[in-house]
Write a protein that holds these residues in place. Structure first.
Motif, PDB file in Angstrom:
ATOM      1  N   ILE A 193       0.917  -1.118   0.034  1.00  0.00           N
ATOM      2  CA  ILE A 193       0.145  -0.058  -0.162  1.00  0.00           C
ATOM      3  C   ILE A 193       0.862   1.173  -0.219  1.00  0.00           C
ATOM      4  O   ILE A 193       0.673   2.146  -0.674  1.00  0.00           O
ATOM      5  CB  ILE A 193      -0.902   0.091   1.008  1.00  0.00           C
ATOM      6  N   THR A 194       1.933   1.208   0.652  1.00  0.00           N
ATOM      7  CA  THR A 194       2.942   2.294   0.860  1.00  0.00           C
ATOM      8  C   THR A 194       3.473   2.572  -0.470  1.00  0.00           C
ATOM      9  O   THR A 194       3.597   3.699  -1.249  1.00  0.00           O
ATOM     10  CB  THR A 194       4.028   2.185   1.784  1.00  0.00           C
ATOM     11  N   GLY A 195       3.826   1.616  -1.345  1.00  0.00           N
ATOM     12  CA  GLY A 195       4.503   1.415  -2.652  1.00  0.00           C
ATOM     13  C   GLY A 195       3.467   2.125  -3.838  1.00  0.00           C
ATOM     14  O   GLY A 195       3.799   2.809  -4.509  1.00  0.00           O
ATOM     15  N   LEU A 196       1.967   1.527  -3.435  1.00  0.00           N
ATOM     16  CA  LEU A 196       1.001   2.226  -4.462  1.00  0.00           C
ATOM     17  C   LEU A 196       1.003   3.725  -4.276  1.00  0.00           C
ATOM     18  O   LEU A 196       0.899   4.346  -5.056  1.00  0.00           O
ATOM     19  CB  LEU A 196      -0.335   1.551  -4.166  1.00  0.00           C
ATOM     20  N   GLY A 197       0.996   4.197  -2.849  1.00  0.00           N
ATOM     21  CA  GLY A 197       0.950   5.595  -2.636  1.00  0.00           C
ATOM     22  C   GLY A 197       2.053   6.064  -3.206  1.00  0.00           C
ATOM     23  O   GLY A 197       1.967   7.520  -3.936  1.00  0.00           O
ATOM     24  N   ALA A 198       3.307   5.829  -3.424  1.00  0.00           N
ATOM     25  CA  ALA A 198       4.583   6.338  -3.775  1.00  0.00           C
ATOM     26  C   ALA A 198       4.371   6.362  -5.608  1.00  0.00           C
ATOM     27  O   ALA A 198       4.607   7.314  -6.193  1.00  0.00           O
ATOM     28  CB  ALA A 198       5.718   5.523  -3.526  1.00  0.00           C
ATOM     29  N   ARG A 199       3.835   5.354  -6.028  1.00  0.00           N
ATOM     30  CA  ARG A 199       3.575   5.070  -7.603  1.00  0.00           C
ATOM     31  C   ARG A 199       2.450   6.272  -8.100  1.00  0.00           C
ATOM     32  O   ARG A 199       2.393   7.000  -8.902  1.00  0.00           O
ATOM     33  CB  ARG A 199       3.096   3.789  -7.835  1.00  0.00           C
ATOM     34  N   ALA A 200       1.531   6.360  -7.096  1.00  0.00           N
ATOM     35  CA  ALA A 200       0.361   7.356  -7.502  1.00  0.00           C
ATOM     36  C   ALA A 200       0.794   8.609  -7.449  1.00  0.00           C
ATOM     37  O   ALA A 200       0.659   9.588  -8.323  1.00  0.00           O
ATOM     38  CB  ALA A 200      -0.691   7.259  -6.361  1.00  0.00           C
ATOM     39  N   GLU A 201       1.806   9.017  -6.434  1.00  0.00           N
ATOM     40  CA  GLU A 201       2.401  10.529  -6.260  1.00  0.00           C
ATOM     41  C   GLU A 201       3.107  10.704  -7.552  1.00  0.00           C
ATOM     42  O   GLU A 201       3.196  11.907  -7.874  1.00  0.00           O
ATOM     43  CB  GLU A 201       3.063  10.443  -5.266  1.00  0.00           C
ATOM     44  N   ARG A 202       4.046   9.724  -8.068  1.00  0.00           N
ATOM     45  CA  ARG A 202       4.719   9.647  -9.214  1.00  0.00           C
ATOM     46  C   ARG A 202       4.073   9.652 -10.334  1.00  0.00           C
ATOM     47  O   ARG A 202       4.599   9.810 -11.446  1.00  0.00           O
ATOM     48  CB  ARG A 202       5.945   8.839  -9.134  1.00  0.00           C
ATOM     49  N   ASP A 203       2.762   9.042 -10.407  1.00  0.00           N
ATOM     50  CA  ASP A 203       2.036   8.799 -11.616  1.00  0.00           C
ATOM     51  C   ASP A 203       2.713   7.878 -12.521  1.00  0.00           C
ATOM     52  O   ASP A 203       2.909   7.995 -13.633  1.00  0.00           O
ATOM     53  CB  ASP A 203       1.493   9.971 -12.260  1.00  0.00           C
ATOM     54  N   ALA A 204       3.281   6.756 -11.908  1.00  0.00           N
ATOM     55  CA  ALA A 204       4.149   5.996 -12.680  1.00  0.00           C
ATOM     56  C   ALA A 204       3.472   4.966 -13.802  1.00  0.00           C
ATOM     57  O   ALA A 204       4.136   4.042 -14.133  1.00  0.00           O
ATOM     58  CB  ALA A 204       5.056   5.271 -11.540  1.00  0.00           C
ATOM     59  N   GLY A 205       2.179   4.988 -13.935  1.00  0.00           N
ATOM     60  CA  GLY A 205       1.475   4.207 -14.680  1.00  0.00           C
ATOM     61  C   GLY A 205       0.838   3.167 -14.086  1.00  0.00           C
ATOM     62  O   GLY A 205       1.065   2.682 -12.966  1.00  0.00           O
ATOM     63  N   PRO A 206       0.039   2.103 -14.759  1.00  0.00           N
ATOM     64  CA  PRO A 206      -0.678   1.323 -14.595  1.00  0.00           C
ATOM     65  C   PRO A 206       0.129   0.072 -13.885  1.00  0.00           C
ATOM     66  O   PRO A 206       0.972  -0.127 -14.421  1.00  0.00           O
ATOM     67  CB  PRO A 206      -1.670   0.718 -15.405  1.00  0.00           C
ATOM     68  N   LEU A 207      -0.349  -0.908 -12.848  1.00  0.00           N
ATOM     69  CA  LEU A 207       0.084  -1.869 -12.530  1.00  0.00           C
ATOM     70  C   LEU A 207      -0.593  -3.077 -12.053  1.00  0.00           C
ATOM     71  O   LEU A 207      -1.970  -2.988 -11.923  1.00  0.00           O
ATOM     72  CB  LEU A 207       0.793  -1.472 -10.936  1.00  0.00           C
ATOM     73  N   THR A 208      -0.132  -4.148 -12.206  1.00  0.00           N
ATOM     74  CA  THR A 208      -1.014  -5.655 -12.126  1.00  0.00           C
ATOM     75  C   THR A 208      -0.189  -6.090 -10.780  1.00  0.00           C
ATOM     76  O   THR A 208       0.732  -6.330 -10.525  1.00  0.00           O
ATOM     77  CB  THR A 208      -1.086  -6.712 -13.294  1.00  0.00           C
ATOM     78  N   VAL A 209      -1.256  -6.481  -9.893  1.00  0.00           N
ATOM     79  CA  VAL A 209      -0.887  -7.127  -8.700  1.00  0.00           C
ATOM     80  C   VAL A 209      -1.475  -8.309  -8.666  1.00  0.00           C
ATOM     81  O   VAL A 209      -2.762  -8.631  -8.532  1.00  0.00           O
ATOM     82  CB  VAL A 209      -1.335  -6.470  -7.500  1.00  0.00           C
ATOM     83  N   LEU A 210      -0.426  -9.535  -8.602  1.00  0.00           N
ATOM     84  CA  LEU A 210      -1.112 -10.805  -9.142  1.00  0.00           C
ATOM     85  C   LEU A 210      -0.672 -11.704  -7.764  1.00  0.00           C
ATOM     86  O   LEU A 210       0.552 -11.998  -7.670  1.00  0.00           O
ATOM     87  CB  LEU A 210      -0.256 -11.118 -10.092  1.00  0.00           C
ATOM     88  N   PRO A 211      -1.641 -11.850  -6.869  1.00  0.00           N
ATOM     89  CA  PRO A 211      -1.226 -13.042  -5.765  1.00  0.00           C
ATOM     90  C   PRO A 211      -1.017 -14.416  -6.294  1.00  0.00           C
ATOM     91  O   PRO A 211      -1.858 -14.730  -7.043  1.00  0.00           O
ATOM     92  CB  PRO A 211      -2.398 -12.521  -4.791  1.00  0.00           C
ATOM     93  N   CYS A 212      -0.286 -15.212  -5.796  1.00  0.00           N
ATOM     94  CA  CYS A 212       0.065 -16.675  -6.037  1.00  0.00           C
ATOM     95  C   CYS A 212      -0.314 -17.433  -4.639  1.00  0.00           C
ATOM     96  O   CYS A 212       0.683 -18.313  -4.517  1.00  0.00           O
ATOM     97  CB  CYS A 212       1.258 -16.861  -6.658  1.00  0.00           C
ATOM     98  N   ASP A 213      -1.031 -17.222  -3.624  1.00  0.00           N
ATOM     99  CA  ASP A 213      -1.138 -18.008  -2.544  1.00  0.00           C
ATOM    100  C   ASP A 213      -2.298 -18.780  -2.562  1.00  0.00           C
ATOM    101  O   ASP A 213      -3.141 -18.262  -3.342  1.00  0.00           O
ATOM    102  CB  ASP A 213      -1.124 -17.038  -1.419  1.00  0.00           C
ATOM    103  N   ASN A 214      -2.465 -19.725  -1.709  1.00  0.00           N
ATOM    104  CA  ASN A 214      -3.773 -20.601  -1.793  1.00  0.00           C
ATOM    105  C   ASN A 214      -4.765 -20.083  -0.977  1.00  0.00           C
ATOM    106  O   ASN A 214      -5.237 -20.251   0.151  1.00  0.00           O
ATOM    107  CB  ASN A 214      -3.053 -21.915  -1.093  1.00  0.00           C
ATOM    108  N   LEU A 215      -5.503 -19.032  -1.690  1.00  0.00           N
ATOM    109  CA  LEU A 215      -6.640 -18.549  -1.188  1.00  0.00           C
ATOM    110  C   LEU A 215      -7.724 -18.610  -2.358  1.00  0.00           C
ATOM    111  O   LEU A 215      -7.514 -18.331  -3.415  1.00  0.00           O
ATOM    112  CB  LEU A 215      -6.443 -17.185  -0.822  1.00  0.00           C
ATOM    113  N   ASN A 216      -8.861 -18.982  -2.145  1.00  0.00           N
ATOM    114  CA  ASN A 216     -10.053 -18.556  -3.103  1.00  0.00           C
ATOM    115  C   ASN A 216     -10.223 -17.479  -3.471  1.00  0.00           C
ATOM    116  O   ASN A 216     -10.476 -16.247  -2.493  1.00  0.00           O
ATOM    117  CB  ASN A 216     -11.184 -19.271  -2.173  1.00  0.00           C
ATOM    118  N   GLY A 217     -10.284 -17.209  -4.642  1.00  0.00           N
ATOM    119  CA  GLY A 217     -10.415 -15.873  -5.249  1.00  0.00           C
ATOM    120  C   GLY A 217      -9.547 -14.731  -4.638  1.00  0.00           C
ATOM    121  O   GLY A 217      -9.731 -13.734  -4.182  1.00  0.00           O
ATOM    122  N   ASN A 218      -8.044 -15.013  -4.730  1.00  0.00           N
ATOM    123  CA  ASN A 218      -7.019 -14.443  -3.905  1.00  0.00           C
ATOM    124  C   ASN A 218      -6.914 -13.006  -4.543  1.00  0.00           C
ATOM    125  O   ASN A 218      -6.724 -12.065  -3.778  1.00  0.00           O
ATOM    126  CB  ASN A 218      -5.634 -15.220  -4.197  1.00  0.00           C
ATOM    127  N   GLY A 219      -7.231 -12.749  -5.920  1.00  0.00           N
ATOM    128  CA  GLY A 219      -7.084 -11.475  -6.447  1.00  0.00           C
ATOM    129  C   GLY A 219      -8.095 -10.530  -5.846  1.00  0.00           C
ATOM    130  O   GLY A 219      -8.080  -9.394  -5.424  1.00  0.00           O
TER     131      GLY A 219
END
Length: 449
Positions: free
Chosen positions: A139-165
């Protein structure tokens, strides 16, 4: 013996820039053995142009940083089949960061416009907010990315959770507000994914064998089975590696694959881990080779799980046979107590979902109930006798429950963090669970090396 490094590596080893200035396209949170044996392998197989280098961040210790940094990010994967062993050097990791002490470097990576994908393997217990945790850093990283307007990002979880995304998306939303929430909503996507590869803990014997094969000491060695699978929801904000060329499946809906894997593979894995540990088996391969336990695992798959997945349209029984065959691989000494970790979090998706669906259809899923009973007996012995390890984020609550005079079933069934009132109020389920706990408690104990 020399340490593995770009200079000491065998001919043909991938050679890319490494370090804080090395260009990367992926940041990975949770740089453990599984990521190195799975997502990093897939990425190396398709990254011919070198645009998808990985910056890996550790979450809880500096061990992996200390292993990989002196090796220039190189490490090897020892693939152990029943009759053949294969060793491959992976050079996809271009930078490593200690997420606890090098937070600034991690945040800068997350805010880098060149980074277009963030992947996570932070285990089920990592999906909880808290200062200094993986989600807090994201979340801190997303804040820094937004402040810089660094472009779109995909966050891809790879853990054993139903509907992890979806789980990750909702957790991020809960912790954001105002302009940052709007920026993230418009620029970040959270596809679901399902991952599968057995990656047991690396032993000193494994390291010695790899050293003899490489002619160099590899502190970052990981061991894995030959089988690997990755199913990914194809919903990316700014491009991705062509993982499908390495065998990944890009699909519109991951949910059926998730349910099948979690209920068939992970559910039977947990059942074998608890029953096996209680019988004295050290490894899953030993437990899966016990006829009684193998039959219990197959009954879980055939009689309990398969009917609950009929509407998903995926084949289940052949998949289940393959899973049980993989478990018997003697070349993979996956510890029963390792698989038994974090049971309070794993029980729900792995076994309780099957039980709830079966009960809604009027069936009593005996195999799934047996798995829950085995967990209860395991917890009871770990708390009261200390003969088994209790490695669980809710260990204290489990100890307090077991110490109550109401009996093991009543005490543990009363934990809302594991069970809900629907199961607690199901008298037939309670009766069956009590019978299975008594049955498991009478199991013979074997001695294994």
């Amino acid at each position: 013996m020399k340490r593995l490094s770009p200079e000491s590596a065998p001919a043909g080893t991938p050679r890319r820039p490494f370090g804080p200035q090395a260009p990367v396209g992926i940041v990975h949170l949770g740089l453990g053995a599984f990521h190195r044996a799975h997502q990093a392998v897939y990425t190396q197989m398709v990254d011919d142009a070198g645009e998808w280098g990985i910056c890996g961040a550790t979450q809880r210790s500096a061990t992996v940083v200390e292993q990989l940094r002196p090796q220039g990010g190189l490490y090897s994967v020892m693939e152990r089949g029943p009759s053949q062993t294969r060793l491959e050097i992976i050079g996809q990791i271009r930078d490593v960061v200690d997420g606890r002490t090098e937070t600034g470097r991690l945040i800068a990576r997350l805010a880098d416009p060149a980074v277009r994908v963030v992947t996570l393997t932070i285990t089920e217990k990592g999906y909880r907010s808290g200062p200094g945790g993986a989600l807090d850093r994201l979340i801190t990283g997303l804040g820094a990315r937004a402040e810089r307007d660094a472009g779109p990002l995909t966050v891809l979880p790879c853990d054993n959770l139903n509907g992890n995304g979806e789980v990750l998306r909702d957790l991020v939303r809960e912790n954001l507000s105002g302009d940052l929430a709007d920026w993230v909503e418009n620029n970040v996507r959270y596809p679901c994914s399902m991952v599968d590869r057995i990656v047991p803990a690396t032993t000193d014997a494994d390291r010695a064998e790899a050293g003899a094969r490489l002619g160099a000491q590899d502190a970052g060695l990981v061991v894995a089975e030959p089988f690997r699978q990755w199913v990914i929801q194809d919903d990316f904000a700014a491009g991705r590696p062509a993982w499908e060329k390495a065998g990944a499946e890009l699909v519109a809906d991951v949910a059926p694959y998730e349910r099948r894997k979690i209920r068939v593979l992970n559910g039977s894995h947990s059942l074998l881990a608890y029953l096996g540990a209680l019988r004295g088996y050290r490894t899953i391969a030993q437990a899966a080779s016990d006829d009684d336990l193998a039959q219990a695992a197959w009954r879980l798959i055939e009689q309990d799980v398969a009917p609950t997945l009929a509407s998903d349209g995926l084949e289940v029984l052949d998949y289940g046979r393959t899973v049980l065959e993989r478990f018997t691989n003697p070349a993979l000494p996956h510890l029963t107590t390792q698989v038994a970790m974090d049971g309070s979090l794993k029980l729900g998706p792995r076994l309780l979902g099957t039980i709830r669906d079966a009960r809604a259809a009027g069936r009593m899923p005996q195999g799934a109930v047996l798995g829950v009973a085995a967990w209860m007996v395991y917890v009871g012995k770990a708390c009261q006798e200390g003969v088994l390890p209790l490695d669980d984020p809710h260990a204290q609550a489990l100890r307090e429950a077991v110490a109550r005079p109401t009996g093991l079933v009543e005490s543990l069934l009363g934990l809302d963090l594991v069970f809900g009132p629907d199961l607690r109020d199901d008298q037939d389920f309670r009766t069956c669970l009590t019978e299975r706990v008594a049955e498991v408690s009478r199991q013979p104990v074997v001695k294994t090396a």
